[in-house]
Design a protein around this motif. Structure first.
Motif, PDB file in Angstrom:
ATOM      1  N   ASP A   1     138.867 -38.794  21.663  1.00  0.00           N
ATOM      2  CA  ASP A   1     138.043 -39.935  22.060  1.00  0.00           C
ATOM      3  C   ASP A   1     136.880 -39.354  22.854  1.00  0.00           C
ATOM      4  O   ASP A   1     137.051 -38.905  23.992  1.00  0.00           O
ATOM      5  N   LEU A   2     135.701 -39.291  22.228  1.00  0.00           N
ATOM      6  CA  LEU A   2     134.552 -38.653  22.876  1.00  0.00           C
ATOM      7  C   LEU A   2     134.166 -39.317  24.186  1.00  0.00           C
ATOM      8  O   LEU A   2     133.803 -38.637  25.148  1.00  0.00           O
ATOM      9  N   GLU A   3     134.232 -40.624  24.239  1.00  0.00           N
ATOM     10  CA  GLU A   3     133.878 -41.317  25.476  1.00  0.00           C
ATOM     11  C   GLU A   3     134.831 -40.926  26.598  1.00  0.00           C
ATOM     12  O   GLU A   3     134.406 -40.614  27.714  1.00  0.00           O
ATOM     13  N   GLU A   4     136.101 -40.918  26.308  1.00  0.00           N
ATOM     14  CA  GLU A   4     137.096 -40.541  27.309  1.00  0.00           C
ATOM     15  C   GLU A   4     136.926 -39.073  27.714  1.00  0.00           C
ATOM     16  O   GLU A   4     137.022 -38.734  28.900  1.00  0.00           O
ATOM     17  N   ALA A   5     136.663 -38.218  26.740  1.00  0.00           N
ATOM     18  CA  ALA A   5     136.453 -36.793  27.041  1.00  0.00           C
ATOM     19  C   ALA A   5     135.242 -36.613  27.945  1.00  0.00           C
ATOM     20  O   ALA A   5     135.256 -35.776  28.853  1.00  0.00           O
TER      21      ALA A   5
ATOM     22  N   ARG B   1     123.579 -42.893  11.665  1.00  0.00           N
ATOM     23  CA  ARG B   1     124.596 -42.519  10.670  1.00  0.00           C
ATOM     24  C   ARG B   1     125.364 -41.286  11.129  1.00  0.00           C
ATOM     25  O   ARG B   1     126.594 -41.238  11.045  1.00  0.00           O
ATOM     26  N   HIS B   2     124.647 -40.296  11.623  1.00  0.00           N
ATOM     27  CA  HIS B   2     125.311 -39.061  12.023  1.00  0.00           C
ATOM     28  C   HIS B   2     126.068 -39.216  13.339  1.00  0.00           C
ATOM     29  O   HIS B   2     127.106 -38.575  13.524  1.00  0.00           O
ATOM     30  N   ALA B   3     125.595 -40.066  14.221  1.00  0.00           N
ATOM     31  CA  ALA B   3     126.366 -40.364  15.433  1.00  0.00           C
ATOM     32  C   ALA B   3     127.700 -40.996  15.048  1.00  0.00           C
ATOM     33  O   ALA B   3     128.744 -40.666  15.620  1.00  0.00           O
TER      34      ALA B   3
ATOM     35  N   CYS C   1     125.042 -32.350  13.123  1.00  0.00           N
ATOM     36  CA  CYS C   1     125.539 -33.142  11.999  1.00  0.00           C
ATOM     37  C   CYS C   1     124.378 -33.615  11.126  1.00  0.00           C
ATOM     38  O   CYS C   1     124.449 -33.568   9.897  1.00  0.00           O
ATOM     39  N   ALA C   2     123.294 -34.020  11.756  1.00  0.00           N
ATOM     40  CA  ALA C   2     122.131 -34.503  11.007  1.00  0.00           C
ATOM     41  C   ALA C   2     121.521 -33.415  10.145  1.00  0.00           C
ATOM     42  O   ALA C   2     120.871 -33.703   9.143  1.00  0.00           O
ATOM     43  N   GLY C   3     121.749 -32.147  10.491  1.00  0.00           N
ATOM     44  CA  GLY C   3     121.249 -31.036   9.696  1.00  0.00           C
ATOM     45  C   GLY C   3     122.181 -30.610   8.588  1.00  0.00           C
ATOM     46  O   GLY C   3     121.871 -29.690   7.836  1.00  0.00           O
TER      47      GLY C   3
ATOM     48  N   ASP D   1     125.090 -35.142  22.108  1.00  0.00           N
ATOM     49  CA  ASP D   1     123.769 -35.246  21.480  1.00  0.00           C
ATOM     50  C   ASP D   1     123.530 -34.075  20.532  1.00  0.00           C
ATOM     51  O   ASP D   1     123.051 -34.253  19.404  1.00  0.00           O
ATOM     52  N   ASP D   2     123.860 -32.871  20.985  1.00  0.00           N
ATOM     53  CA  ASP D   2     123.694 -31.682  20.141  1.00  0.00           C
ATOM     54  C   ASP D   2     124.572 -31.751  18.902  1.00  0.00           C
ATOM     55  O   ASP D   2     124.166 -31.315  17.820  1.00  0.00           O
ATOM     56  N   ALA D   3     125.777 -32.304  19.051  1.00  0.00           N
ATOM     57  CA  ALA D   3     126.677 -32.447  17.904  1.00  0.00           C
ATOM     58  C   ALA D   3     126.080 -33.392  16.866  1.00  0.00           C
ATOM     59  O   ALA D   3     126.173 -33.151  15.657  1.00  0.00           O
TER      60      ALA D   3
END
Length: 85
Positions: free
Chosen positions: A24-28, A9-11, A46-48, A40-42
Motif C-alpha cells: 500500500d503505497l500511501e501507507e508506506a 494512466r501510469h500513476a 513507468c511512463a517511459g 513520483d519517480d516511479a
C-alpha cells in the motif's frame, strides 16, 4: 512533455502494481518507507515503459499478492524493497 492523461494512466499502473505486490503505497509513505518523490519517480519510470498494455493485461489477470513483478517492470527494485520492509 508527458500529458496529464498519460501521467494518470501510469500513476494508476504503479499503484496497481504495488497492490499486486502487496504494498500500500500511501501507507508506506506515511510510515516513511518511501518518499513521495520516489513515487513520483516511479510514475515517470513507468511512463517511459514500452509495455504499458502488457502491464495492464498482467495486472488484470493477477490476484494479489504476487512474489514478483513482471520482468519488464521498471519499478521492480522499488516494489521488492517495499515488500521486504
Amino acid at each position: 512533455m508527458l500529458g496529464r492523461d498519460t501521467l494518470k494512466r501510469h500513476a494508476d499502473l504503479v499503484d496497481r502494481m504495488a497492490t499486486a505486490r502487496g504494498v500500500d503505497l500511501e501507507e508506506a509513505a506515511l510510515r516513511g518507507e518511501v518518499r513521495i518523490g520516489e513515487i513520483d519517480d516511479a510514475v515517470l519510470a513507468c511512463a517511459g515503459c514500452s509495455a504499458p498494455d502488457a502491464c495492464a493485461h498482467w495486472l488484470a489477470e493477477t490476484t494479489a499478492p504476487q512474489p514478483s513483478t513482471p520482468s519488464f517492470c521498471r519499478n521492480a527494485e522499488l516494489f521488492e524493497r517495499l515488500t521486504k520492509g
